[in-house]
Design an enzyme around this catalytic site. Structure first.
Site, short mmCIF file in Angstrom:
data_model
loop_
_atom_site.label_atom_id
_atom_site.label_comp_id
_atom_site.label_asym_id
_atom_site.label_seq_id
_atom_site.Cartn_x
_atom_site.Cartn_y
_atom_site.Cartn_z
N HIS A 1 40.80 -30.26 15.42
CA HIS A 1 41.00 -29.51 14.18
C HIS A 1 41.75 -30.34 13.15
O HIS A 1 42.88 -30.03 12.78
CB HIS A 1 41.71 -28.18 14.48
CG HIS A 1 40.79 -27.19 15.12
ND1 HIS A 1 41.18 -26.32 16.09
CD2 HIS A 1 39.47 -26.95 14.91
CE1 HIS A 1 40.16 -25.58 16.46
NE2 HIS A 1 39.11 -25.95 15.77
N HIS B 1 38.93 -28.44 23.23
CA HIS B 1 39.31 -27.10 23.66
C HIS B 1 38.19 -26.33 24.34
O HIS B 1 38.26 -25.11 24.49
CB HIS B 1 39.94 -26.34 22.48
CG HIS B 1 41.32 -26.88 22.22
ND1 HIS B 1 41.60 -27.68 21.16
CD2 HIS B 1 42.45 -26.82 22.95
CE1 HIS B 1 42.86 -28.06 21.23
NE2 HIS B 1 43.40 -27.55 22.31
N HIS C 1 39.74 -18.19 18.60
CA HIS C 1 39.91 -19.63 18.86
C HIS C 1 38.90 -20.08 19.92
O HIS C 1 38.69 -19.39 20.92
CB HIS C 1 41.35 -19.92 19.31
CG HIS C 1 41.68 -21.37 19.28
ND1 HIS C 1 41.34 -22.21 20.32
CD2 HIS C 1 42.27 -22.14 18.35
CE1 HIS C 1 41.74 -23.44 20.02
NE2 HIS C 1 42.31 -23.42 18.82
N GLU D 1 39.04 -22.17 22.27
CA GLU D 1 39.56 -22.28 23.63
C GLU D 1 39.52 -20.92 24.33
O GLU D 1 39.10 -20.81 25.49
CB GLU D 1 41.00 -22.81 23.61
CG GLU D 1 41.61 -22.86 24.99
CD GLU D 1 43.08 -23.23 24.97
OE1 GLU D 1 43.49 -24.08 24.15
OE2 GLU D 1 43.83 -22.65 25.77
S1 SF4 Z 1 45.88 -28.66 25.44
FE1 SF4 Z 1 47.68 -29.70 24.69
S2 SF4 Z 1 47.41 -31.87 25.31
FE2 SF4 Z 1 45.42 -30.85 25.48
S3 SF4 Z 1 44.42 -31.19 23.52
FE3 SF4 Z 1 45.42 -29.22 23.34
S4 SF4 Z 1 47.42 -29.66 22.45
FE4 SF4 Z 1 46.58 -31.61 23.23
#
Ligand code: SF4
Length: 273
Positions: A41, A73, A123, A125
């Site tokens: 992002h 993500h 999001h 993720e």
């Molecule tokens: S989970 Fe944490 S270490 Fe992994 S990409 Fe996202 S911010 Fe970075």
């Protein structure tokens, strides 16, 4: 003007790893590399990568050739399965910390817990983790009372600790058994702790990072609580000279997807002010 930067600033482990993998793929193939959504992002970094032939596409089903990159993500399970079925070359840059969220969420579901993901339902993720649960999970962004026998909780990796604790506290009241995995990633936690500490020692804080970056937005939120004179900027162009009147001590921090180059440029401009 005295300027202090937090120690952990610029790309986190997961972003560094992803950028390296994408660069390698672009060099090997001469471009023709497609990411599902932006790889990270940060619009400036995404534009730089476009020049090397790394193109973000919104829809996985649009890709008919070349190499497909699963972003840091994560992408949805059905998208991943589709790509694997096409036989296209795939590179999985999903951060291991994100895979850890999936792992715990799936474990909790298999053990009969109602899975709660604390995070933002929009999001990528969170959408990715939910897809691995066959969408059988509840996403909470604020304290909510749930009535259930067994509840298992995981957090979005870029969440702030305070919000996670508040939501978990509220859950305790309504459930018989509560199992919690704190899956906020280490990099996010360290960054937030350092930024909070620095905010109390300066007259003003600058949080540098993409406006679409979740971890930068959370960083801004926790810093702003301690230092009301805090600004979230994406690049040096967002700086306004008026902010610096009467300010002699500035703190700078940055999101996990902010390139060092952008932070250095901001630092140089602030020195000139
Ligand atoms: S989970 Fe944490 S270490 Fe992994 S990409 Fe996202 S911010 Fe970075």
């Amino acid at each position: 003007m005295k300027i202090v930067k937090t120690k952990n600033i610029g790309f986190c482990f997961g972003v560094k790893r992803a950028i390296k993998m994408v660069h390698k793929a672009a060099e090997a193939t001469g471009g023709n590399v497609y990411t599902i959504g932006p790889i990270i992002h940060n619009p400036q970094m995404v534009d730089l990568l476009k020049e090397k032939g790394v193109i973000p596409v919104e829809d996985v089903y649009q890709v008919k050739e070349g190499t497909v990159v699963f972003r840091t993500h994560g992408i949805k399970r059905e998208e991943e399965e589709y790509i694997k079925g096409t036989g296209l070359k795939a590179i999985d840059t999903t951060c291991p910390f994100v895979k850890r969220v999936r792992k715990y969420a799936k474990y909790l579901k298999n053990k009969g817990y109602q899975v709660v993901i604390v995070g933002d339902s929009n999001h990528p993720e969170v959408k990715s983790v939910l897809s691995y649960l066959d969408n059988d999970g509840i996403v909470l962004q604020e304290p909510t009372i749930l009535t259930a026998k067994k509840v298992g909780v995981v957090s979005q990796t870029t969440l702030d600790k305070g919000t996670f604790v508040e939501i978990v506290k509220e859950l305790i009241g309504g459930v018989e058994e509560l199992r919690i995995y704190n899956t906020i990633c280490e990099s996010t936690q360290i960054r937030q702790d350092e930024a909070i500490e620095l905010s109390g020692k300066v007259d003003m804080m600058l949080v540098v990072g993409g406006k679409n970056s979740s971890n930068t937005a959370k960083l801004y939120k926790v810093v702003h609580k301690v230092q009301p004179k805090t600004y979230h900027i994406e690049t040096v162009e967002d700086l306004e000279p008026g902010w610096f009147r009467g300010v002699s001590h500035v703190g700078i921090t940055g999101g996990a997807s902010t390139p060092d180059l952008i932070i250095d440029t901001v630092e140089r401009r602030v020195k000139n002010f």
